[in-house]
Write an enzyme that holds these catalytic residues in place. Structure first.
Site, short mmCIF file in Angstrom:
data_model
loop_
_atom_site.label_atom_id
_atom_site.label_comp_id
_atom_site.label_asym_id
_atom_site.label_seq_id
_atom_site.Cartn_x
_atom_site.Cartn_y
_atom_site.Cartn_z
N CYS A 23 0.86 -1.18 0.00
CA CYS A 23 0.00 0.00 0.00
C CYS A 23 0.90 1.23 0.00
O CYS A 23 1.62 1.46 0.98
CB CYS A 23 -0.92 0.01 1.22
SG CYS A 23 -1.94 1.51 1.33
N ASN A 83 1.54 -5.70 -5.32
CA ASN A 83 0.11 -6.02 -5.43
C ASN A 83 -0.31 -5.83 -6.89
O ASN A 83 0.32 -5.10 -7.64
CB ASN A 83 -0.71 -5.13 -4.49
CG ASN A 83 -0.53 -3.64 -4.78
OD1 ASN A 83 0.40 -3.22 -5.47
ND2 ASN A 83 -1.44 -2.83 -4.26
N HIS A 125 -2.16 -4.82 -10.40
CA HIS A 125 -2.87 -3.66 -10.97
C HIS A 125 -3.16 -3.87 -12.44
O HIS A 125 -2.31 -4.38 -13.18
CB HIS A 125 -2.01 -2.39 -10.81
CG HIS A 125 -1.94 -1.88 -9.41
ND1 HIS A 125 -2.83 -0.97 -8.90
CD2 HIS A 125 -1.10 -2.21 -8.39
CE1 HIS A 125 -2.52 -0.74 -7.63
NE2 HIS A 125 -1.50 -1.47 -7.29
N ASN A 179 -6.46 -4.52 -8.55
CA ASN A 179 -6.81 -3.10 -8.46
C ASN A 179 -6.95 -2.56 -9.89
O ASN A 179 -6.14 -2.94 -10.75
CB ASN A 179 -5.70 -2.34 -7.73
CG ASN A 179 -5.47 -2.86 -6.32
OD1 ASN A 179 -6.23 -2.56 -5.41
ND2 ASN A 179 -4.42 -3.67 -6.14
N GLU A 197 -10.16 0.09 -6.10
CA GLU A 197 -9.21 -0.75 -5.39
C GLU A 197 -9.79 -2.12 -5.05
O GLU A 197 -10.96 -2.23 -4.64
CB GLU A 197 -8.76 -0.08 -4.08
CG GLU A 197 -7.78 1.06 -4.28
CD GLU A 197 -7.02 1.37 -3.01
OE1 GLU A 197 -6.83 0.45 -2.18
OE2 GLU A 197 -6.62 2.54 -2.84
N CYS A 221 -4.62 6.19 -4.72
CA CYS A 221 -4.01 4.86 -4.60
C CYS A 221 -2.55 5.00 -5.00
O CYS A 221 -2.26 5.29 -6.18
CB CYS A 221 -4.74 3.87 -5.50
SG CYS A 221 -4.05 2.20 -5.43
N GLY A 274 -1.34 2.27 -7.22
CA GLY A 274 -2.06 2.46 -8.49
C GLY A 274 -1.43 3.55 -9.34
O GLY A 274 -1.32 3.42 -10.56
N1 API Z 1 -6.32 -2.25 -2.36
C1 API Z 1 -4.90 -2.59 -2.51
C2 API Z 1 -4.12 -2.28 -1.22
C3 API Z 1 -4.05 -0.77 -0.91
C4 API Z 1 -3.37 0.00 -2.01
C5 API Z 1 -3.55 1.53 -1.99
N2 API Z 1 -4.34 2.07 -0.94
C6 API Z 1 -2.21 2.26 -2.14
O1 API Z 1 -2.09 3.39 -1.69
O2 API Z 1 -1.31 1.65 -2.78
C7 API Z 1 -4.78 -4.09 -2.86
O3 API Z 1 -5.72 -4.85 -2.56
O4 API Z 1 -3.74 -4.46 -3.42
#
Ligand code: API
Length: 275
Positions: A75, A158, A160, A191, A209, A218, A221
Site C-alpha cells: 500500500c 500487489n 494492478h 486493483n 481498489e 491509490c 495504483g
Molecule cells: N487495495 C490494494 C491495497 C491498498 C493500495 C492503496 N491504498 C495504495 O495506496 O497503494 C490491494 O488490494 O492491493
C-alpha cells in the site's frame, strides 16, 4: 482489550494505523471488516499494522489489510503514513526507514515536504502479477461480458490493471471496476486504474481498489499507471499523477529500475477502541 490507534490519510486514502510494537493484539479479518465500517466502526480504506521485523536488516514489518478484511502485499499511500507514524511515535529516530511487506522490502524517506518511497522494481511477467496470459505484453486484450478492453497489467507487489480513458470524470469506474477486479484472468483479484494521459509528464487517475472500492487516491495504483503508460511509450520518466484526493509525483527510469513515489501524509486523530 483497549487498542490505541491513529487515523491518518494519504490524499484522502484513509487508514487506521496500529502500533503492535509497543502494544500486543491479535486482529482477525472479521474485526477488520467491523472496524472498517464507516457507520458501525472507525471507517477506513485500509488497516496498517506496525510490527517488529522478522528480517534483522529491516526496521519494521508493515502489514496491510483492506476494508474487506483481506491481507495484501503493498500500500503506497499507507507506506508514507507508516513512515510518519513510526517517526512521530518515536518508534525510530531514523528518517530513512527500511520495512518488509508481503510484497517485498521498501525504503521510506522522510523529507521536509512529505515522504519519498522506493516502491521497488515493478513485476511485469504475467505469472508474477499474477495475470493469466501467454507472454508479457505492454497491453493485453481483456474480454468483459462480451466487450473487449485494452489493459496494462503490472505488479507493485500487489496486482494492478490499467485502462486508458479519454476523460476520467466519465470513466466507468463503478460499473467496470468491480467486474475487472474479480475477472478470472486475475487469480488474486486486481486493483483497476482508469488513466487519462494529459501530457507526457501529467496524467489523471481514478482507481477502483481491490477489497476497498474506489478510493480518493491509490499510491501503488499511481506507480502502476506510470509504469503501464511508459511501457506503452506515452509518458516520460517523471510524471505528476492527479488523483481525486490530490497529486503524487512518480518517477520510473525504466524496466529493472525501482519506482519512486513522493507525496504528503496527514494525521487526523488519535483514538482507542475496545476489541
Ligand atoms: N487495495 C490494494 C491495497 C491498498 C493500495 C492503496 N491504498 C495504495 O495506496 O497503494 C490491494 O488490494 O492491493
Amino acid at each position: 482489550m483497549l487498542l490505541k490507534f491513529t487515523k491518518m490519510h494519504g490524499l484522502g486514502n484513509d487508514f487506521m494505523v496500529v502500533d503492535l510494537v509497543s502494544q500486543r493484539a491479535k486482529i482477525f479479518p472479521d474485526q477488520v471488516r467491523e472496524l472498517a465500517d464507516r457507520n458501525f466502526g472507525i471507517g477506513f480504506d485500509q488497516l496498517l499494522i506496525v510490527e517488529p521485523p522478522t528480517d534483522p536488516d529491516m526496521d519494521f514489518k508493515y502489514r496491510i489489510f483492506n476494508a474487506d478484511g483481506s491481507e495484501v502485499e503493498q500500500c503506497g499511500n499507507g507506506a508514507r503514513c507508516f513512515a510518519r507514524f513510526v517517526y512521530d511515535k518515536r518508534l525510530t529516530s531514523k528518517k530513512t526507514i527500511n520495512v518488509e511487506t508481503r510484497g517485498g522490502n521498501i525504503q521510506l524517506n522522510l523529507t521536509d515536504d512529505g515522504v519519498t518511497v522506493d516502491m521497488g522494481v515493478p513485476h511485469l511477467l504475467p505469472e508474477s502479477i499474477p495475470f493469466i496470459a501467454d507472454q508479457q505484453q505492454e497491453k493485453y486484450l481483456l474480454e468483459v461480458e462480451g466487450d473487449a478492453f485494452s489493459i496494462g497489467a503490472v505488479s507493485m507487489g500487489n496486482p494492478h490493471g490499467v485502462l486508458l480513458v479519454d476523460d476520467v470524470d466519465n470513466a466507468p469506474v463503478d460499473s467496470l471496476g468491480p467486474k475487472i477486479e474479480n475477472h478470472e484472468r486475475f487469480p488474486n483479484r486486481v486493483n483497476v486504474g482508469f488513466m487519462q494521459v494529459v501530457s507526457r509528464n501529467e496524467v489523471r487517475l481514478r482507481v477502483h481498489e481491490r477489497g476497498a472500492g474506489e478510493t480518493l487516491a491509490c499510491g501503488t495504483g499511481a506507480c502502476a499507471a506510470v509504469v503501464a503508460g511508459r511501457l506503452q511509450g506515452l509518458l516520460d520518466e517523471v510524471v505528476d499523477v492527479h488523483l481525486p484526493g490530490g497529486t503524487l509525483k512518480i518517477q520510473w527510469a525504466g524496466e529493472g529500475k525501482p519506482v519512486m513515489m513522493t507525496g504528503p501524509t496527514a494525521r487526523v486523530f488519535e483514538g482507542q477502541i475496545y476489541l
